[in-house]
Design a protein around this motif. Structure first.
Motif, PDB file in Angstrom:
ATOM      1  N   ILE A  41       0.834  -1.098  -0.063  1.00  0.00           N
ATOM      2  CA  ILE A  41      -0.112   0.148   0.144  1.00  0.00           C
ATOM      3  C   ILE A  41       0.924   1.165  -0.122  1.00  0.00           C
ATOM      4  N   ASP A  42       0.445   2.282  -0.887  1.00  0.00           N
ATOM      5  CA  ASP A  42       1.261   3.594  -0.669  1.00  0.00           C
ATOM      6  C   ASP A  42       0.560   4.298   0.220  1.00  0.00           C
ATOM      7  N   PHE A  43       0.963   4.252   1.532  1.00  0.00           N
ATOM      8  CA  PHE A  43       0.306   4.905   2.684  1.00  0.00           C
ATOM      9  C   PHE A  43      -0.081   6.496   2.389  1.00  0.00           C
ATOM     10  N   ASN A  44       0.972   7.173   1.428  1.00  0.00           N
ATOM     11  CA  ASN A  44       0.610   8.386   1.328  1.00  0.00           C
ATOM     12  C   ASN A  44      -0.753   8.662   0.453  1.00  0.00           C
ATOM     13  N   LYS A  45      -0.776   7.783  -0.606  1.00  0.00           N
ATOM     14  CA  LYS A  45      -1.911   7.738  -1.205  1.00  0.00           C
ATOM     15  C   LYS A  45      -3.169   7.274  -0.606  1.00  0.00           C
TER      16      LYS A  45
END
Length: 181
Positions: A41-45
């Protein structure tokens, strides 16, 4: 007799790789139907606003409607601010919680904490590349949340998501609409 041995060898040479390939595809399909957290998972997205559209609710949120969650990324967690309306009430309510993720686990395997020190399983089991919606499940399939960046999802897409959740073992007859629209 030598020709028959050649035919058998040829038949096996063709059949065994085909059966092996079919077995791999079948196992991959079974893997896709398992209830498991996604790996990356791209935590920023992922951070930002999520509308909870439908859920198999927890004891805490079973009377909540029009639930909106805002995720703010911190060091190894999200701070979550949730607003909602209790069923039958006109005043907006709110609650704060935390969502922890761990470097030695798949990114989708998280723990939610509403009250210290209790943490419950929060598994991201489906997330498209555009992060337009997310499906959050539970290790024991007790809870399920389908959330979107908008207050609604395409009806066909929602049906497909629900069907995939059913195939993963969730009792989708328990889904409750959050009544956003």
């Amino acid at each position: 007799m030598r020709l028959n041995t050649f035919k058998v060898f040829l038949l096996l040479a063709i059949s065994i790789p085909a059966l092996f390939a079919f077995s791999i595809l079948e196992n991959q399909h079974k893997e896709d139907l398992k209830n498991q957290p996604i790996a990356k998972i791209d935590f920023n997205k992922f951070q930002g606003k999520w509308y909870s559209l439908t859920s198999i609710p927890t004891f805490l949120d079973k009377k909540w409607r029009k639930t909106i969650e805002n995720y703010t990324l911190k060091d190894n967690r999200f701070d979550v601010s949730t607003t909602y309306y209790k069923q039958g009430e006109a005043e907006e309510q709110s609650i704060k919680s935390k969502l922890f993720f761990y470097s030695d686990e798949p990114d989708g395997k998280m723990k939610a904490q509403f009250f210290w020190p209790v943490k419950v399983g929060y598994w991201v089991i489906e997330l498209p590349q555009d992060y337009s919606y997310v499906v959050v499940g539970h290790p024991d399939k007790k809870y399920l949340f389908i959330m979107s960046r908008k207050p609604n999802l395409d009806k066909n897409l929602m049906q497909q998501i629900v069907e995939r959740c059913k195939n993963k073992g969730y009792d989708v007859s328990k889904l409750v609409s959050q009544e956003h629209e």
